[in-house]
Write a protein that holds these residues in place. Structure first.
Motif, mmCIF file in Angstrom:
data_model
loop_
_atom_site.group_PDB
_atom_site.id
_atom_site.type_symbol
_atom_site.label_atom_id
_atom_site.label_comp_id
_atom_site.label_asym_id
_atom_site.label_seq_id
_atom_site.Cartn_x
_atom_site.Cartn_y
_atom_site.Cartn_z
ATOM 1 N N SER A 147 0.832 -1.204 0.000
ATOM 2 C CA SER A 147 0.000 0.000 0.000
ATOM 3 C C SER A 147 0.869 1.258 0.000
ATOM 4 O O SER A 147 0.542 2.258 -0.635
ATOM 5 C CB SER A 147 -0.929 -0.009 1.212
ATOM 6 O OG SER A 147 -1.683 1.174 1.294
ATOM 7 N N SER A 148 2.011 1.184 0.690
ATOM 8 C CA SER A 148 2.906 2.335 0.732
ATOM 9 C C SER A 148 3.484 2.648 -0.646
ATOM 10 O O SER A 148 3.802 3.797 -0.957
ATOM 11 C CB SER A 148 4.044 2.089 1.726
ATOM 12 O OG SER A 148 4.801 0.944 1.343
ATOM 13 N N GLY A 149 3.615 1.618 -1.500
ATOM 14 C CA GLY A 149 4.081 1.857 -2.855
ATOM 15 C C GLY A 149 3.089 2.689 -3.651
ATOM 16 O O GLY A 149 3.456 3.614 -4.370
ATOM 17 N N LEU A 150 1.789 2.353 -3.524
ATOM 18 C CA LEU A 150 0.773 3.167 -4.179
ATOM 19 C C LEU A 150 0.725 4.566 -3.570
ATOM 20 O O LEU A 150 0.457 5.546 -4.267
ATOM 21 C CB LEU A 150 -0.600 2.495 -4.045
ATOM 22 C CG LEU A 150 -0.871 1.321 -4.983
ATOM 23 C CD1 LEU A 150 -2.231 0.710 -4.680
ATOM 24 C CD2 LEU A 150 -0.821 1.781 -6.437
ATOM 25 N N ASP A 192 -5.313 6.132 4.558
ATOM 26 C CA ASP A 192 -4.115 5.925 5.373
ATOM 27 C C ASP A 192 -2.897 6.570 4.719
ATOM 28 O O ASP A 192 -2.111 7.266 5.378
ATOM 29 C CB ASP A 192 -3.862 4.428 5.579
ATOM 30 C CG ASP A 192 -4.917 3.776 6.466
ATOM 31 O OD1 ASP A 192 -5.613 4.512 7.195
ATOM 32 O OD2 ASP A 192 -5.039 2.531 6.430
ATOM 33 N N GLU A 193 -2.711 6.325 3.412
ATOM 34 C CA GLU A 193 -1.540 6.842 2.722
ATOM 35 C C GLU A 193 -1.623 8.354 2.533
ATOM 36 O O GLU A 193 -0.620 9.069 2.673
ATOM 37 C CB GLU A 193 -1.382 6.148 1.358
ATOM 38 C CG GLU A 193 -1.103 4.657 1.446
ATOM 39 C CD GLU A 193 0.158 4.345 2.243
ATOM 40 O OE1 GLU A 193 1.118 5.148 2.178
ATOM 41 O OE2 GLU A 193 0.181 3.311 2.928
ATOM 42 N N HIS A 194 -2.810 8.860 2.202
ATOM 43 C CA HIS A 194 -2.950 10.300 1.981
ATOM 44 C C HIS A 194 -2.709 11.082 3.272
ATOM 45 O O HIS A 194 -2.000 12.094 3.269
ATOM 46 C CB HIS A 194 -4.347 10.618 1.431
ATOM 47 C CG HIS A 194 -4.492 12.030 0.953
ATOM 48 N ND1 HIS A 194 -4.138 12.431 -0.309
ATOM 49 C CD2 HIS A 194 -4.942 13.151 1.589
ATOM 50 C CE1 HIS A 194 -4.364 13.724 -0.442
ATOM 51 N NE2 HIS A 194 -4.858 14.194 0.701
ATOM 52 N N ILE A 195 -3.277 10.596 4.363
ATOM 53 C CA ILE A 195 -3.094 11.280 5.641
ATOM 54 C C ILE A 195 -1.638 11.207 6.075
ATOM 55 O O ILE A 195 -1.091 12.174 6.635
ATOM 56 C CB ILE A 195 -4.031 10.667 6.699
ATOM 57 C CG1 ILE A 195 -5.497 10.963 6.349
ATOM 58 C CG2 ILE A 195 -3.710 11.194 8.091
ATOM 59 C CD1 ILE A 195 -6.495 10.227 7.230
#
Length: 617
Positions: A63-66, A156-159
């Protein structure tokens, strides 16, 4: 792309018996497809580095890759363009999943199939979906849906990168919902986040309704119809209606047909390897360059050669093919260059050779590595000079021929061994095109299955519902040593062997000892990997279940309860199957999903077996 995706659904599509309207409150508990039904469609093939969801390749990635990709898009292209790219990507995924779930469960109610979307999204790890309410009428084109999202990976990633902001951030997931629902309902359904964790809310809340019911949908439509994501022959919303803006009632470009090699001819494929070969073919077609096709036997070299001629400026001139391996060595010269009357015993009349017959057009030399060294020398002179002489003749004939050759042998290595003339190799190797084997383009297998199914049902006058899900999964794991030709033969064998009105199963295909080369794994509802139930046995026969069958596990008194005093040795397989299904359905009080689990079948498989029975059965 959508024309290719929609064609996947034709693999197992049956007669649609489901209603065209429904609401979430009408969905009965346990209606198909359930979580277990859907996880059975997810297959892991670690031996060749692929994951499949009912024939479509999937990825398991960080998910961190995206999140990093998302951040780079925002910072390099701006927020609006990045949002559009992410929404279109999500839209594509949603539309594809809708096609796949319709394919997997052709007999399920539309209501149940639509409700599978949230389950699939959860399986794919994007978000947990909680249905508040949805209702639709496909005939009237009405729809309203409201959902809650828990644990959104996008949030999660955006925040993590930008903190709490003023705009919703679940762009891909909103696009996914739009694509899935639009493909199901048959018109553009736009979703919006009315609450989002990225704006400080405790939960994400999503509302969807037809595009024209949103007062200010221009920005949403612009995100879905951006020009870079439309094929060269497609049309965007900006070109529709009055030419000034989007036609709000129309589907976005993602659901419209785009030109492809598969529409040009019998050439079918969407894999990167196939598209790369097609790209090279289109580049060289307008030229006069000699083309050398390489690849294993059965990969379609002659088909590509014919397409090369068809899209070249020589299309109105003859296309002449010769299989060099099929012509005796002493006749090869006369076949290529022709013969004059009286040149040798039996030459009672003059005859033009393949070069003369192909004048102005294309000459295809298949299996060129089988030519003798003498024939290779004479062919080289014809290629260099553009002139030929008939056997026994004295006149030199000028010919304008484009030579296209094909071989399944490494000609460079053959030249080094002295088995093939090096000068001829370099004369032929002007523009080489390598055609990959089918095992390297497995994404094309479902499309090829559909293509051959249509061809052979028409040729043999058969009416079949398609392929069983386990057949499609098994063919994805098969290595196809005979490549496309072998797949074609398997499908034709299945069309001939399967019962009228039925589906092609493994028993109709693998009758000659074919074996899977790589293990295939499915995922259970608790996330564990296990060998797929249709993995091949050492004998090459398809094992439908690794566990003891229900019949073999039954004690004698249970067999008596099932069959009474009947002589089991005289019962047909259909009678045994019907008795077991009836007994199991009675035990679960008609719950088809539970009965399917007990019998070791999917719900779609059991529904199909029940539908085959007579109306009074």
């Amino acid at each position: 792309m959508a024309d290719k995706l929609i064609s996947l659904a034709e693999l197992t599509r049956g007669t649609q018996k489901s209603p065209a309207r429904g609401a979430s409150e009408q969905l009965p508990p346990g209606a198909a497809p359930t979580l277990q039904d859907l996880t059975e469609a997810l297959m892991f093939s670690p031996g060749d580095g692929r994951i499949w969801l009912n024939g479509a390749r999937m990825l398991l990635m960080h998910s961190s890759g995206l999140g990093a990709l998302r951040r780079e898009l925002i910072e390099s292209m701006g927020l609006a363009r990045a949002r559009g790219i992410m929404r279109r990507t999500g839209y594509h995924c949603g539309a594809r999943d809708a096609a796949l779930v319709r394919e997997r469960f052709p007999d399920a109610d539309t209501l149940a199939v639509f409700a599978a979307g949230p389950i699939i999204h959860a399986i794919e790890g994007a978000v947990k979906v909680e249905t508040v309410h949805f209702e639709f009428d496909m005939n009237l084109g009405t729809y309203y849906g409201e959902f809650l999202w828990h644990h959104s990976s996008e949030d999660d990633e955006h925040i993590a990168h930008y903190g709490i902001g003023t705009e919703p951030a679940c762009w891909m997931q909103t696009g996914y919902a739009t694509g899935y629902t639009s493909a199901m309902v048959g018109r553009l359904i736009l979703y919006r986040e009315v609450e989002c964790r990225s704006t400080g809310s405790n939960i994400c809340r999503l509302v969807g309704k037809p595009a024209e019911e949103w007062e200010d949908a221009e920005e949403d439509l612009a995100d879905l119809n951006a020009e870079p994501f439309v094929g060269s022959g497609g049309s965007t919303a900006a070109r529709k209606s009055d030419g000034k803006g989007a036609d709000k009632g129309a589907l976005p470009a993602g659901l419209q047909s785009e030109p492809s090699a598969a529409q040009d001819s019998d050439m079918v494929g969407i894999s990167s390897a196939f598209n790369a070969a097609c790209h090279m073919l289109r580049r060289v077609a307008p030229t006069q360059a000699t083309v050398l096709f390489t690849g294993e036997s059965g990969v379609g070299k002659e088909m590509f050669a014919r397409m090369l001629h068809r899209i070249s400026p020589r299309t109105d001139a003859p296309f002449v093919a010769i299989n060099c391996a099929a012509i005796p060595e002493n006749l090869m010269e006369s076949e290529l260059f022709g013969v004059e009357r009286g040149a040798f015993t039996g030459a009672t009349q003059s005859r033009a050779g393949r070069f003369e017959r192909a004048d102005g057009g294309t000459l295809f030399l298949d299996e060129i590595a089988t030519l003798s060294l003498v024939a290779q020398g004479k062919l080289l002179r014809a290629l260099q000079e553009g002139e030929i002489e008939r056997v026994g003749g004295s006149r030199t004939l000028k010919v304008d021929v484009r030579v296209v050759a094909a071989t399944n042998v490494d000609l460079r290595a053959a030249a080094q061994r002295g088995e093939f003339r090096e000068d001829l190799f370099f004369r032929l190797n002007v523009f080489p095109i390598h055609l990959p084997p089918l095992r390297e383009r497995k994404e094309d297998i479902p499309l090829l299955m559909t293509h051959f199914l249509h061809r052979f049902t028409q040729r043999h006058g058969r009416q079949l519902s398609g392929f069983t899900p386990r057949t499609a999964d098994t063919l994805l794991g098969y290595d196809f040593p005979g490549n496309i030709r072998e797949l074609q033969n398997l499908v034709e064998r299945g069309v001939i062997s399967a019962p009228d009105g039925g589906a092609i199963d493994l028993a109709h295909l693998f009758t000659s000892g074919e074996r899977l080369a790589q293990p295939i794994f499915s995922i259970g509802t608790r996330g564990q990997l296990a060998a797929a139930p249709h993995e091949q046995t050492p004998t090459g026969q398809a094992a439908t279940d690794r566990q003891p069958s229900p019949a073999s596990a039954q004690p004698p008194e249970a067999l008596h309860a099932l069959f009474g005093d009947k002589d089991l040795s005289r019962l047909s397989l259909q009678e045994v199957e019907d008795a077991m299904i009836d007994h199991c359905m009675a035990e679960v009080k008609g719950n088809v999903s539970e009965a399917a689990r007990r019998l070791g079948l999917t719900r779609a498989q059991l529904s199909y077996r029940l539908s085959r029975r007579p109306a009074d059965g």
